[in-house]
Design a protein around this motif. Structure first.
Motif, short mmCIF file in Angstrom:
data_model
loop_
_atom_site.label_atom_id
_atom_site.label_comp_id
_atom_site.label_asym_id
_atom_site.label_seq_id
_atom_site.Cartn_x
_atom_site.Cartn_y
_atom_site.Cartn_z
N THR A 49 0.85 -1.18 0.00
CA THR A 49 0.00 0.00 0.00
C THR A 49 0.89 1.23 0.00
O THR A 49 2.09 1.13 0.32
CB THR A 49 -0.95 0.02 1.21
OG1 THR A 49 -1.89 1.09 1.06
CG2 THR A 49 -0.19 0.21 2.52
N SER A 50 0.34 2.37 -0.35
CA SER A 50 1.16 3.58 -0.43
C SER A 50 0.29 4.81 -0.20
O SER A 50 -0.92 4.78 -0.38
CB SER A 50 1.85 3.68 -1.79
OG SER A 50 0.89 3.81 -2.83
N LYS A 136 -1.14 -0.70 6.81
CA LYS A 136 -1.78 0.61 6.64
C LYS A 136 -1.42 1.54 7.80
O LYS A 136 -1.09 2.72 7.58
CB LYS A 136 -3.29 0.45 6.55
CG LYS A 136 -4.05 1.79 6.57
CD LYS A 136 -5.53 1.60 6.41
CE LYS A 136 -6.29 2.88 6.69
NZ LYS A 136 -5.80 4.02 5.90
N SER A 396 -2.78 6.01 2.90
CA SER A 396 -2.80 4.67 2.32
C SER A 396 -4.16 4.00 2.54
O SER A 396 -4.93 4.42 3.40
CB SER A 396 -1.69 3.81 2.95
OG SER A 396 -1.95 3.61 4.33
#
Length: 696
Positions: A49-50, A136, A396
């Motif tokens: 995730t980003s 996250k 995220s």
């Protein structure tokens, strides 16, 4: 016999190979897909995730030589800050407040990556992990800490810049007091308070030139820092590994400095548009254009992107390089002027010379102090108005599906690869298989007609045969399919073989027949029994003689007593009493009898010829069953005494060399091998006859 069999393969043949080796193909698919499925099941899933943050970078670093601005952070600085142990350590402490030990600093360093988004002032903060929720939380915590700490970082930089400038001012202030004290003590001691009028202008020129040179040195240092910052920016955008040097720039600087001095001297002698002044100006312009062309080739050719920020950085880098070239030329000219003027002081009285030096030092220090004080005041204003340089663009999201392993893709690739591999194995096995594979191949190898094609018995055929036999209340083996007279493929194959043998008999007058083969466990005795039944069904009086005196089986097929048989006949017993009547009309059996210690000698005896002749006289057809021809000499001995021999070839089960050896042994005894029978024949090789007439 032919040594080589060459066949042009058609597409149908390739499909036949796959069909024949289908077990290999399916086994490969099951094994490969199963292993990949096990790998998928055991592998820890990896999620990604980003989030994004915007960094409001101060671009004045490439527009001004201000010390404060030249030291502001670039994207590269921010990336290194986020990756630092100090920053990530704070993130780890924050996360572990809720659940101790959930993440470690080493995990974060390996699984958190930061990269600029090309063409923007955005940073993408990406994380990898096995727990979506923890992942996250980790990425969002990094984003929050970065945004919160960006103002603190900028404040630290501003305070560091102010401290740097303050230290410089303190040093200059001390130098200024020292210079004032030295000049004052000199004046009081030597009573020199001014210079002669003829030296005053000379003194002012030296002060002006020295001040300009000192100012140029400061500007050169700052410009070099600006170039370093621009180079770092370009690396951030384009992964640039380095910049080429400006070849020939040193010689150009020297030449240009000489022309600048020449122009200064000529301007004192000539006015306006004097040819000498025009000539020198043209040379100066030509050198500057040459340097600009060299710099353009080295710096504007960097990279290959249309990114406007990247192109702006390249342009600014070129301009700074040209600026630093001009400043070096000017500084060199000033050094030469100061050197020339200083050399003329050799005839000046010592007192005046010391006064000039002390006075010049004081004046230069005052000017530098004044300039640096102005920059310090500017830095204070900027520091007081500095705000946060980062803000959140996007937090995220909790990932739903792992990026590794991609189970569906892995299974699909494994399935496709296993099919290809399985087919490859199938063709490899086919290539390595040296057996005789088709009846056509057997016909070419042995140069004899194929009189019979016997398929492998189906379980359904054996089941139907058993029912008919039980209903008839006789006790024979269900493998004697011809007895039931069912319209099956196997039964019809024996009827077809019977017809072919009858036609062959018209030419060969065969009344005594041997069926043999090259290897054991080939179904030879079953084929003999079914041939005999098929002849009996057309009112031929048939006798089957079990001449296998080593491993007899005929008595088992017909459920007969084997206490007396061929062995007794060969030892002189009456033949008539040794023949067993079967429940099948026209079919009699002479079993093997007791197993003798010397079967080959008995079969080769003259009594064997008598037995054959007696049987031949009483029956239309006498069929002998024997051991494999390669294993022992029994079959070859019998073959030399009977009218004809049928050679049984088990397709895909007997090696070609082995089968050829068996045929060679029969030919060595001048046996009349008038045909070949193939068993274990694939249904497709039997052709369309049985299909058209409903036998299967």
């Amino acid at each position: 016999m032919k040594e080589e069999i060459r066949k042009e393969f058609s597409l149908h043949d390739y499909f036949h190979v796959i069909e024949k080796r289908l077990v290999t193909v399916i086994s490969t698919i099951v094994i490969v897909v199963g292993l990949v499925a096990l790998f998928n099941w055991r592998q820890i899933p990896t999620y990604v995730t980003s989030g994004k943050v915007m960094v409001e970078r101060a671009r004045s670093v490439i527009q001004s030589l201000n010390v404060m601005q030249s030291l502001l952070l670039s994207l590269n600085n921010y990336i290194e800050i986020i990756k630092s142990r100090k920053f990530l350590g704070k993130v780890v402490d924050k996360i572990n407040e809720t659940e101790p030990g959930i993440v470690t600093l080493e995990d974060l360093q390996d699984k958190i990556s930061v990269s600029p988004v090309p063409g923007t002032d955005l940073l993408e903060i990406k994380g990898l992990g096995s727990d979506p929720k923890v992942l996250k939380m980790t990425v969002d915590t990094v984003i929050d800490f970065f945004v919160r700490d960006s103002e603190e970082v900028q404040g630290d930089v501003a305070r560091g810049n102010l401290e740097y400038l303050k230290n410089q001012l303190d040093n200059l202030e001390e130098q200024l007091r020292t210079s004032e004290r030295d000049l004052r003590e000199f004046q009081q001691r030597e009573k020199v308070y001014s210079l002669p009028k003829e030296m005053e202008q000379f003194h002012q020129d030296l002060i002006r030139w020295q001040s300009e040179k000192t100012q140029l040195d400061m500007e050169l240092e700052l410009t070099e820092k600006a170039i370093e910052s621009l180079t770092s920016e370009l690396k951030t955008y384009a992964g640039m590994t380095g910049l080429g040097g400006d070849k020939g720039s040193n010689s150009m600087e020297s030449e240009l400095s000489a022309l600048e001095r020449e122009y200064a001297t000529a301007s004192k002698l000539y006015k306006g548009k004097h040819p000498k002044l025009i000539e020198v100006r043209q040379k100066i312009s030509a050198i500057k254009k040459s340097f600009q062309a060299i710099a353009s080739g080295n710096y504007l050719a960097i990279g290959g992107t249309n990114d406007p920020i990247f192109n702006e950085l390249k342009t600014q880098l070129l301009q700074k390089k040209i600026d630093i070239f001009n400043m070096r030329v000017k500084r060199n000219s000033l050094e030469e002027l100061i050197k020339d003027k200083s050399s003329s002081l050799e005839n000046v009285p010592e007192k005046n010379l010391v006064y000039v030096r002390l006075s010049r030092k004081l004046s230069v220090t005052e000017k530098i102090y004044s300039s640096l004080l102005q920059k310090f005041n500017e830095a204070q204003i900027q520091a007081s108005s500095m705000t946060s340089k980062a803000r959140v663009v996007d937090y995220s999201r909790e990932p739903k599906e792992p990026i590794m392993p991609n189970k569906k893709l892995n299974l699909f690739i494994a399935f496709v690869a296993s099919i290809i591999t399985g087919i490859g194995f199938a063709f490899l096995k086919e290539h390595l298989d040296k057996s005789i594979k088709t009846s056509e191949e057997a016909k070419i190898i042995f140069e004899r007609p194929v009189l019979g094609l016997v398929p492998q018995f189906r379980s359904s055929e054996l089941k139907e045969s058993r029912k008919v036999i039980e209903k008839s209340k006789i006790f024979i083996s269900p493998s004697l399919l011809t007895y039931s007279e069912l319209n099956t493929m196997s039964s019809e194959s024996f009827r077809t073989m019977r017809t072919n043998i009858l036609y062959a008999n018209d030419e060969n007058q065969v009344k005594t027949l041997l069926l043999t083969n090259a290897q054991a466990a080939a179904g030879k005795s079953t084929v003999v029994a079914n041939i005999a039944i098929s002849f009996a069904q057309i009112d031929k009086r048939v006798l089957v003689v079990d001449a296998d005196l080593r491993k007899p089986i005929m008595h088992k097929l017909f459920n007969l007593d084997n206490s007396m048989g061929l062995t007794n006949a060969l030892l002189g017993a009456d033949i008539e009493g040794l023949i067993s009547r079967t429940s099948i009309k026209n079919l009699d059996i002479m079993t093997s009898g007791p197993l003798p210690p010397n079967p080959s000698e008995l079969l080769a005896s003259s009594r064997m010829v008598e037995v054959i002749e007696i049987c031949k006289a009483n029956y239309d057809l006498v069929i002998f069953d024997s051991p494999p021809v390669i294993a022992v000499t029994d079959a070859a001995v019998i073959a030399s005494k009977v009218d004809g021999v049928l050679y049984l070839v088990s397709l895909r089960r007997v090696a070609r060399k082995q089968a050829e050896k068996g045929m060679e042994l029969l030919e060595n005894v001048n046996a009349n091998v008038f045909g070949v029978v193939c068993n274990f024949v694939k249904e497709r090789e039997l052709g369309g006859y049985y299909y058209r007439y409903g036998y299967i």
